[in-house]
Design a protein around this motif. Structure first.
Motif, PDB file in Angstrom:
ATOM      1  N   THR A 147      15.437 -26.604  22.593  1.00 52.54           N
ATOM      2  CA  THR A 147      14.284 -26.056  21.890  1.00 52.54           C
ATOM      3  C   THR A 147      14.263 -24.538  21.997  1.00 52.54           C
ATOM      4  O   THR A 147      13.983 -23.836  21.027  1.00 52.54           O
ATOM      5  N   VAL A 183      16.888 -22.538  22.531  1.00 49.30           N
ATOM      6  CA  VAL A 183      18.016 -22.002  21.762  1.00 49.30           C
ATOM      7  C   VAL A 183      17.712 -22.049  20.264  1.00 49.30           C
ATOM      8  O   VAL A 183      17.939 -21.088  19.538  1.00 49.30           O
ATOM      9  N   LYS A 184      17.159 -23.187  19.837  1.00 49.18           N
ATOM     10  CA  LYS A 184      16.822 -23.364  18.426  1.00 49.18           C
ATOM     11  C   LYS A 184      15.859 -22.282  17.954  1.00 49.18           C
ATOM     12  O   LYS A 184      16.009 -21.710  16.878  1.00 49.18           O
ATOM     13  N   THR A 185      14.865 -22.017  18.795  1.00 47.32           N
ATOM     14  CA  THR A 185      13.850 -21.028  18.422  1.00 47.32           C
ATOM     15  C   THR A 185      14.467 -19.638  18.277  1.00 47.32           C
ATOM     16  O   THR A 185      14.143 -18.900  17.354  1.00 47.32           O
ATOM     17  N   GLN A 192      23.514 -29.922  17.449  1.00 48.72           N
ATOM     18  CA  GLN A 192      24.100 -28.629  17.791  1.00 48.72           C
ATOM     19  C   GLN A 192      25.438 -28.854  18.476  1.00 48.72           C
ATOM     20  O   GLN A 192      25.580 -29.762  19.277  1.00 48.72           O
ATOM     21  N   ILE A 202      24.134 -18.813  24.338  1.00 48.68           N
ATOM     22  CA  ILE A 202      22.785 -18.425  24.782  1.00 48.68           C
ATOM     23  C   ILE A 202      22.035 -19.570  25.470  1.00 48.68           C
ATOM     24  O   ILE A 202      20.911 -19.393  25.933  1.00 48.68           O
ATOM     25  N   PHE A 222      19.436 -18.652  28.194  1.00 44.70           N
ATOM     26  CA  PHE A 222      18.683 -19.662  28.925  1.00 44.70           C
ATOM     27  C   PHE A 222      19.595 -20.565  29.748  1.00 44.70           C
ATOM     28  O   PHE A 222      20.601 -21.046  29.239  1.00 44.70           O
TER      29      PHE A 222
END
Lengths: 213, 213
Positions: A204, A206-208, B85, B172, B189
């Motif tokens: 979530t 990373v997606k954002t 992903q 990331i 992250f």
């Protein structure tokens, strides 16, 4: 000490502190302040101080901090790393096999003394010196060896029934790798190692970031 | 949606809700209330309601609740399960090999497209259809395949250096299985799947029960 006074959040941070302290010790440091720990781990130093107060009676020297070796000993002692508990592992599939070879358990005070599966071809084999038995022998084994902890690595569909059997046999702590919300009676603890949950948080974030690029 | 508005705690509960909803759906139910979910999972129903409001625009019918299929779709969509992903995995030891065969990743929207190790004997092999390459090729692979996520299953001592390489290459999001506090720059992250932390919580609870017996 009353378990209710210690939050899960604090308990989760303790192994993280420990790794940080071991790294500092191996680089030759003798003393450490809660501020230094907090900076190293990107945490709030007040929180670090509070956490340490829960597990250690050492108050630290002003301007110098805590003696590293004392702090490491206190946290390891608190977490039970210094006093090994015996456990069994159920489900010797790919994940279960990997876990039987996992060096971390002994390091963290858990000794797997027996593994169980339904696959006949595995019976009598050993992995990392640990014998594999039939799940038909599970209840007897738990009782005979007075086990209180179990590692659950069975398939999703079998997890609840194996869990029920473990609880009946006397297990009160289950480290659960199956993606299932286990139902247990009061007084029995389940701790999920939930890869899905970790992945949900990460994906979530990373997606954002990608969507806002 | 602003990621800051969603707490890690909510994100962690979403896969748990999802499992519960799938179980309900497979037992033939069509509607579900937040109270029923809360009861099933031993959670607070107000919290469940709030969590659902974050991910679903469905408001539910009075006295009937939410349509199960809609709620499942909304949560899966929010968590990115519906849009896969791509990721790479580094470290094909026992845990890494088990993870390559782990069915959960695809289910949770992560597709491992390449695995990397330093062991020459593994190069060219495949596990679960995934090819194993030399870590010397890692940076190029990440860039060419435009990967943003990686699964880290290397040894403790190698984790930070591999992490640095991944970040340089453009990763990331790192799902980290190594027992190390990874240092990453802002905007990257790390989500730890920390067996030690889970075990710490469980052992402490069990120990306290046993001591008070």
């Amino acid at each position: 000490m009353d378990i209710k006074l210690i939050s899960n959040a604090t308990l989760k941070r303790l192994p993280v502190y420990l790794r940080c302290l071991h790294e500092m010790a191996s680089s030759g440091e003798e003393y450490v302040s809660s501020v230094a720990i907090a900076e190293n781990l990107n945490l709030n130093s007040v929180q670090v101080k509070k956490d340490i107060a829960v597990v250690s009676s050492s108050s630290g020297k002003p301007k110098v901090g805590f003696k590293l070796s004392t702090l490491i000993h206190d946290i390891e002692n608190f977490l039970g790393y210094t006093k090994t508990q015996k456990a069994c592992l159920i489900g010797v599939g790919k994940l279960g096999s990997a876990l039987l070879s996992y060096k971390g358990f002994e390091k963290y005070g858990l000794q797997i003394v027996g593994a169980f599966d339904v696959n006949e071809q595995l019976f009598g084999n050993t992995i990392n010196g640990i014998s594999i038995y039939s799940t038909a022998e599970l209840t007897e084994f738990v009782k005979e060896n007075q086990l209180y902890m179990a590692v659950l690595a069975v398939r999703e569909k079998d997890a609840q029934s194996v869990c029920d059997e473990l609880v009946k046999a006397g297990i009160i702590g289950i480290l659960n790798f199956a993606p299932v919300n286990l139902q247990v009676p009061q007084g029995v603890f389940v701790q999920d190692v939930d890869i899905a949950a970790s992945l949900a948080i990460l994906s979530t974030k990373v997606k954002t970031v990608l969507e806002n690029k």
